[in-house]
Scaffold this motif. Sequence first.
Motif, PDB file in Angstrom:
ATOM      1  N   ILE A 133       0.826  -1.210   0.000  1.00 21.61           N
ATOM      2  CA  ILE A 133       0.000   0.000   0.000  1.00 21.61           C
ATOM      3  C   ILE A 133       0.858   1.257   0.000  1.00 21.61           C
ATOM      4  O   ILE A 133       0.576   2.228  -0.716  1.00 21.61           O
ATOM      5  CB  ILE A 133      -0.961   0.002   1.205  1.00 21.61           C
ATOM      6  CG1 ILE A 133      -1.949  -1.165   1.093  1.00 21.61           C
ATOM      7  CG2 ILE A 133      -1.710   1.322   1.288  1.00 21.61           C
ATOM      8  CD1 ILE A 133      -2.834  -1.112  -0.126  1.00 21.61           C
ATOM      9  N   LEU A 134       1.926   1.282   0.795  1.00 22.96           N
ATOM     10  CA  LEU A 134       2.770   2.469   0.827  1.00 22.96           C
ATOM     11  C   LEU A 134       3.503   2.669  -0.498  1.00 22.96           C
ATOM     12  O   LEU A 134       3.776   3.807  -0.902  1.00 22.96           O
ATOM     13  CB  LEU A 134       3.769   2.385   1.988  1.00 22.96           C
ATOM     14  CG  LEU A 134       3.306   3.093   3.271  1.00 22.96           C
ATOM     15  CD1 LEU A 134       2.041   2.444   3.815  1.00 22.96           C
ATOM     16  CD2 LEU A 134       4.387   3.102   4.328  1.00 22.96           C
ATOM     17  N   ALA A 135       3.806   1.579  -1.191  1.00 22.61           N
ATOM     18  CA  ALA A 135       4.395   1.699  -2.524  1.00 22.61           C
ATOM     19  C   ALA A 135       3.396   2.352  -3.483  1.00 22.61           C
ATOM     20  O   ALA A 135       3.783   3.179  -4.325  1.00 22.61           O
ATOM     21  CB  ALA A 135       4.818   0.330  -3.044  1.00 22.61           C
ATOM     22  N   ASP A 136       2.117   1.993  -3.373  1.00 19.36           N
ATOM     23  CA  ASP A 136       1.087   2.612  -4.215  1.00 19.36           C
ATOM     24  C   ASP A 136       0.995   4.115  -3.946  1.00 19.36           C
ATOM     25  O   ASP A 136       0.921   4.933  -4.875  1.00 19.36           O
ATOM     26  CB  ASP A 136      -0.272   1.964  -3.949  1.00 19.36           C
ATOM     27  CG  ASP A 136      -0.335   0.509  -4.380  1.00 19.36           C
ATOM     28  OD1 ASP A 136       0.585   0.057  -5.087  1.00 19.36           O
ATOM     29  OD2 ASP A 136      -1.302  -0.174  -4.004  1.00 19.36           O
ATOM     30  N   ILE A 137       0.973   4.469  -2.658  1.00 23.30           N
ATOM     31  CA  ILE A 137       0.873   5.888  -2.283  1.00 23.30           C
ATOM     32  C   ILE A 137       2.062   6.679  -2.817  1.00 23.30           C
ATOM     33  O   ILE A 137       1.917   7.743  -3.429  1.00 23.30           O
ATOM     34  CB  ILE A 137       0.793   6.016  -0.744  1.00 23.30           C
ATOM     35  CG1 ILE A 137      -0.467   5.320  -0.202  1.00 23.30           C
ATOM     36  CG2 ILE A 137       0.819   7.487  -0.326  1.00 23.30           C
ATOM     37  CD1 ILE A 137      -0.459   5.133   1.300  1.00 23.30           C
TER      38      ILE A 137
END
Length: 650
Positions: free
Chosen positions: A432-436
């Motif tokens: 998820i943090l990679a997506d953000i």
Amino acid sequence: MPDTEYGYALKQARKRYQDALAKGEYPYLPVLDNILADTDIVSTVSLGIMDIPLAKLVGTKTAERSSSFASNFMPLLPERSEFGSKWAALYKYQVHEGIQDPIVAYEFMNQFYVQEGNKRVSVMKYLGAYSIPGNVTRLIPKRTDDKENRLYYEFLDFYRVSLNCDVWFSKEGSYQKLLEQMGMEPDQVWTEEERLFFRSSYGRFAKAYSMAHGEQLQLTEGDAFLVYMEIYGYDSVKGQTEREMYRALMRIWEEIQLANRGRKVELIETPQEMETDHRPSLWKWFLPAEDMPEHLKIGFIYADTVENSSWNYGHELGRLYLEQAFEGRVSTTVIEGADTEEDIAAAIEKLVDCGCTMIFTTNSKMVNQSVRSAIGHPEVKIYNCSINMSYSSICTYYARMYEAKFLMGAIAAAVSREDKLGYIADQPTYGILADINAFAMGARMINPYVKVYLEWRRVRQARTATERLREKGVRYISGKDMIIPRYPSREYGLYVLEKNGEVTNLASPIWNWGKFYEQMIQLAFESNEELEARKGKKAVNYWWGMSADVIDVICSGNLPHGTLRLIEFLKNSVRSGSFHPFDGLIYAQDGSVKCREGEKLRSEDIVTMNWLAENVEGSVPELEELNDEARERMQLQGIRVDETAQTEKK
């Protein structure tokens, strides 16, 4: 041959002594006073009378008696000596009456050193006892950056709530994982009943692990116990006997071996990585040529209904695509609403009974039961949709959604004339943090002044994430990826909140699960021999992206022509591998350098990303801020922000 108990103990001592000398190791008991010679002790704490695990009693406080014992606490002095006579008398007393007097010991770094009672410890170790009562003083060293020191301070936090010193881990964060597996809060003080249940369960596991010769591995008992709990669940563990634990441990021994090797996950980033000329066809893998089936039966399991979940809706579209792509050769069966361990187990058994030889469990919460079922049904291939989950009995699969999010950020910055963009995420799980950050990178490539305001959907807040962004004056927002069929809304993908209250959709990322499943079935499967050779050695995750056509971005026809051309160019560049979203100089919020000029982040660094880019306004929520659904997911795949890592500042 020895004909007395002391003689047998002496034989064990001499063997250990000779083995130590042959390995160049110190053959006697370690001496705490020597260990502390160069150690800064900042606190001394009396723990009072407690049961000391004999496995943790490793040496003596002073050098006075250290050479009387081998390093396993067995006696080295002659049997016909005063020492031998006292040892033999203690042995008889323990057998007939039971030693009650507590020893006096010191605890340092979760290991114990005897000041008074060395022979009592020796006798009890010889008899195979689990613990011995002792009056203990704890010596706490100064906090340092040394890994063992950091582990010890994590242990102190754990001991404060549990009063348990049996468990020791070799990896940081493991005590927190243990508490999560038990359903306990980090600061929740254990009741007496909880302490007794845990100690009894862990003691039985320690014996089962010893029966399996776990001491030959580099894992601590605690490391192995955590893997065991992850697969079987704490509630099941509490009710198992020692013999049942041993049998269950043997069934998952490949997973224990994998943990011993570091539990690294091999990321298969394109379908072509799995294609070789020598591997057998899919049909040959399942059955011999003469028994080759006319149809392949594949099962799908969803945690919720298709109508209630956009995630399940996406997988359902993939399942329907699969039946069309392999019309007449593949049939599928789907089970919805498998939300508990019991439901998941029953669903897998039902699919196996109806002839499915390939099963996709589409939620990360299903991973542990998937492993258990795969062990019980080695003839069935089970795949779980998750990322960074390390098991060799199953394969996992996920998609590189960050590639699409990068394009979404570029679109948002291109069409917006504002320096504020919004991003709504569910909870901080792996990926998820990679997506953000990818969204933020894409936006900043177009507008170097843009800020991305981050809000979390599954937090304990009265107002919705969209409402919180609206109050900050943010209009261009990246929301959930797909609509929920039962509750349709235009607030998905990239959308803009118009001043009149309406929502206009600009673009949407696509999880093309149909293409994913099609290519997985088209792949040549590993033979049984290759599969068995992999068990215990590696975990495999199929982590595909735009190059495999499993991720895409759909743009509104109302976007400016120049923006559409730009996005198509970026999409083709990402697909071909000539452009990487996490390439070049990248800073985190705290100013630390996460990627240098001329370099790009490794795949493993992207999967486990635990930081936010410098142009992201927001933070990763604490566990107590999340709602129940998010907390459950965090137990399995929650990232942990690394606050202690040494980083280079600007």
